[in-house]
Design a protein around this motif. Structure first.
Motif, PDB file in Angstrom:
ATOM      1  N   VAL A  99      -9.116   5.305  50.738  1.00  0.00           N
ATOM      2  CA  VAL A  99      -9.601   3.964  50.393  1.00  0.00           C
ATOM      3  C   VAL A  99     -10.990   3.745  50.996  1.00  0.00           C
ATOM      4  O   VAL A  99     -11.899   3.240  50.329  1.00  0.00           O
ATOM      5  CB  VAL A  99      -8.605   2.883  50.885  1.00  0.00           C
ATOM      6  CG1 VAL A  99      -9.199   1.498  50.787  1.00  0.00           C
ATOM      7  CG2 VAL A  99      -7.314   2.965  50.094  1.00  0.00           C
ATOM      8  N   GLN A 100     -11.157   4.143  52.253  1.00  0.00           N
ATOM      9  CA  GLN A 100     -12.463   3.997  52.904  1.00  0.00           C
ATOM     10  C   GLN A 100     -13.517   4.829  52.195  1.00  0.00           C
ATOM     11  O   GLN A 100     -14.650   4.383  52.010  1.00  0.00           O
ATOM     12  CB  GLN A 100     -12.373   4.402  54.379  1.00  0.00           C
ATOM     13  CG  GLN A 100     -11.622   3.434  55.254  1.00  0.00           C
ATOM     14  CD  GLN A 100     -11.473   3.925  56.683  1.00  0.00           C
ATOM     15  OE1 GLN A 100     -11.841   5.047  57.015  1.00  0.00           O
ATOM     16  NE2 GLN A 100     -10.926   3.073  57.526  1.00  0.00           N
ATOM     17  N   GLN A 101     -13.148   6.051  51.794  1.00  0.00           N
ATOM     18  CA  GLN A 101     -14.095   6.909  51.091  1.00  0.00           C
ATOM     19  C   GLN A 101     -14.512   6.282  49.762  1.00  0.00           C
ATOM     20  O   GLN A 101     -15.689   6.311  49.404  1.00  0.00           O
ATOM     21  CB  GLN A 101     -13.499   8.293  50.860  1.00  0.00           C
ATOM     22  CG  GLN A 101     -14.478   9.242  50.181  1.00  0.00           C
ATOM     23  CD  GLN A 101     -13.884  10.606  49.910  1.00  0.00           C
ATOM     24  OE1 GLN A 101     -12.680  10.808  50.027  1.00  0.00           O
ATOM     25  NE2 GLN A 101     -14.731  11.541  49.534  1.00  0.00           N
ATOM     26  N   MET A 121     -20.450   1.794  47.823  1.00  0.00           N
ATOM     27  CA  MET A 121     -21.634   1.291  48.539  1.00  0.00           C
ATOM     28  C   MET A 121     -22.821   2.218  48.330  1.00  0.00           C
ATOM     29  O   MET A 121     -23.955   1.757  48.147  1.00  0.00           O
ATOM     30  CB  MET A 121     -21.343   1.184  50.047  1.00  0.00           C
ATOM     31  CG  MET A 121     -20.605  -0.055  50.447  1.00  0.00           C
ATOM     32  SD  MET A 121     -20.771  -0.342  52.212  1.00  0.00           S
ATOM     33  CE  MET A 121     -19.191   0.165  52.789  1.00  0.00           C
ATOM     34  N   ASN A 122     -22.576   3.532  48.345  1.00  0.00           N
ATOM     35  CA  ASN A 122     -23.641   4.504  48.142  1.00  0.00           C
ATOM     36  C   ASN A 122     -24.255   4.345  46.753  1.00  0.00           C
ATOM     37  O   ASN A 122     -25.484   4.372  46.603  1.00  0.00           O
ATOM     38  CB  ASN A 122     -23.094   5.921  48.338  1.00  0.00           C
ATOM     39  CG  ASN A 122     -24.188   6.953  48.405  1.00  0.00           C
ATOM     40  OD1 ASN A 122     -25.298   6.675  48.842  1.00  0.00           O
ATOM     41  ND2 ASN A 122     -23.873   8.158  47.973  1.00  0.00           N
ATOM     42  N   LYS A 145     -28.908   2.525  43.436  1.00  0.00           N
ATOM     43  CA  LYS A 145     -29.495   1.644  42.422  1.00  0.00           C
ATOM     44  C   LYS A 145     -30.610   0.798  43.026  1.00  0.00           C
ATOM     45  O   LYS A 145     -31.662   0.614  42.422  1.00  0.00           O
ATOM     46  CB  LYS A 145     -28.424   0.737  41.807  1.00  0.00           C
ATOM     47  CG  LYS A 145     -27.521   1.444  40.835  1.00  0.00           C
ATOM     48  CD  LYS A 145     -26.481   0.501  40.261  1.00  0.00           C
ATOM     49  CE  LYS A 145     -25.521   1.226  39.341  1.00  0.00           C
ATOM     50  NZ  LYS A 145     -24.482   0.339  38.808  1.00  0.00           N
ATOM     51  N   GLN A 146     -30.371   0.268  44.239  1.00  0.00           N
ATOM     52  CA  GLN A 146     -31.393  -0.551  44.895  1.00  0.00           C
ATOM     53  C   GLN A 146     -32.647   0.271  45.183  1.00  0.00           C
ATOM     54  O   GLN A 146     -33.765  -0.210  45.001  1.00  0.00           O
ATOM     55  CB  GLN A 146     -30.851  -1.156  46.191  1.00  0.00           C
ATOM     56  CG  GLN A 146     -29.903  -2.309  45.967  1.00  0.00           C
ATOM     57  CD  GLN A 146     -29.434  -2.931  47.268  1.00  0.00           C
ATOM     58  OE1 GLN A 146     -29.356  -2.260  48.292  1.00  0.00           O
ATOM     59  NE2 GLN A 146     -29.125  -4.220  47.221  1.00  0.00           N
ATOM     60  N   VAL A 147     -32.469   1.519  45.631  1.00  0.00           N
ATOM     61  CA  VAL A 147     -33.615   2.386  45.901  1.00  0.00           C
ATOM     62  C   VAL A 147     -34.385   2.651  44.615  1.00  0.00           C
ATOM     63  O   VAL A 147     -35.629   2.622  44.600  1.00  0.00           O
ATOM     64  CB  VAL A 147     -33.150   3.706  46.569  1.00  0.00           C
ATOM     65  CG1 VAL A 147     -34.253   4.747  46.559  1.00  0.00           C
ATOM     66  CG2 VAL A 147     -32.673   3.452  47.992  1.00  0.00           C
ATOM     67  N   GLU A 148     -33.682   2.891  43.517  1.00  0.00           N
ATOM     68  CA  GLU A 148     -34.353   3.122  42.234  1.00  0.00           C
ATOM     69  C   GLU A 148     -35.160   1.899  41.809  1.00  0.00           C
ATOM     70  O   GLU A 148     -36.298   2.024  41.361  1.00  0.00           O
ATOM     71  CB  GLU A 148     -33.318   3.470  41.159  1.00  0.00           C
ATOM     72  CG  GLU A 148     -32.716   4.850  41.316  1.00  0.00           C
ATOM     73  CD  GLU A 148     -31.573   5.118  40.339  1.00  0.00           C
ATOM     74  OE1 GLU A 148     -31.156   4.190  39.601  1.00  0.00           O
ATOM     75  OE2 GLU A 148     -31.087   6.265  40.321  1.00  0.00           O
ATOM     76  N   ILE A 149     -34.581   0.714  41.957  1.00  0.00           N
ATOM     77  CA  ILE A 149     -35.286  -0.526  41.593  1.00  0.00           C
ATOM     78  C   ILE A 149     -36.522  -0.705  42.455  1.00  0.00           C
ATOM     79  O   ILE A 149     -37.611  -1.018  41.947  1.00  0.00           O
ATOM     80  CB  ILE A 149     -34.329  -1.742  41.718  1.00  0.00           C
ATOM     81  CG1 ILE A 149     -33.260  -1.682  40.626  1.00  0.00           C
ATOM     82  CG2 ILE A 149     -35.101  -3.053  41.649  1.00  0.00           C
ATOM     83  CD1 ILE A 149     -32.123  -2.666  40.820  1.00  0.00           C
TER      84      ILE A 149
END
Length: 164
Positions: A103-105, A111-112, A117-121
């Motif tokens: 579940v944690q993985q 999250m990864n 996606k945020q880095v790409e934006i």
């Protein structure tokens, strides 16, 4: 044949409440002690050895030992759970830990993805800003060149008009 009694009678003999006896018995079982169980209701059956053990545990608690410590010290003196039962419990705990890690993985993987996606934006915005700055510099250079050409073009006209 050894005499066996149920929880209510055992609690009276030991001088504790029924719920207290159940709590202590459950704690002992959690530490590996094994009580016999009834066939009809699966209730604990207390034998003479169990009562002696519980009585010793109560004495240790009266002397100031915590319930946990008293139970821990008693377990080594009593009947242990079978190794197969212990291994089964260990296996169940291990499986539960693996499921929790899965579940944690999954959460970390999600999250990864979000971070990627945020880095790409952000990368696109940085590249766009660099293009805008380069375009602005080109426009400024072009404007300055036109201004210089205009001044150079007006130079001969100014000399004809007598301005120097």
């Amino acid at each position: 044949m050894e005499h066996s009694i149920f929880t209510t009678e055992a609690a009276k003999i030991l001088g504790v409440g029924v719920s207290t006896l159940r709590k202590y018995a459950a704690l002992l079982e959690a530490k590996g002690y094994e009580f016999d169980r009834g066939h009809h209701n699966n209730g604990r059956i207390f034998k003479e050895d169990d009562l002696v053990l519980l009585s010793s545990m109560l004495k240790k608690m009266e002397e100031g030992m915590s319930v946990e410590a008293a139970a821990e010290s008693m377990v080594g003196q009593g009947r242990k759970a079978s190794p197969l039962l212990s291994q089964s419990n260990d296996l169940q705990e291990f499986i539960a830990q693996i499921k929790e890690l899965e579940v944690q993985q999954a959460s970390l993987t999600e999250m990864n993805r979000h971070l990627v996606k945020q880095v790409e934006i952000l990368t696109e915005k940085i590249e766009e800003r660099e293009r805008e700055q380069q375009l602005f510099r080109l426009i400024e250079e072009s404007r300055k060149k036109k201004k210089r050409k205009g001044i150079a073009f007006l130079g001969p006209l100014n000399s004809l008009a007598g301005k120097r």
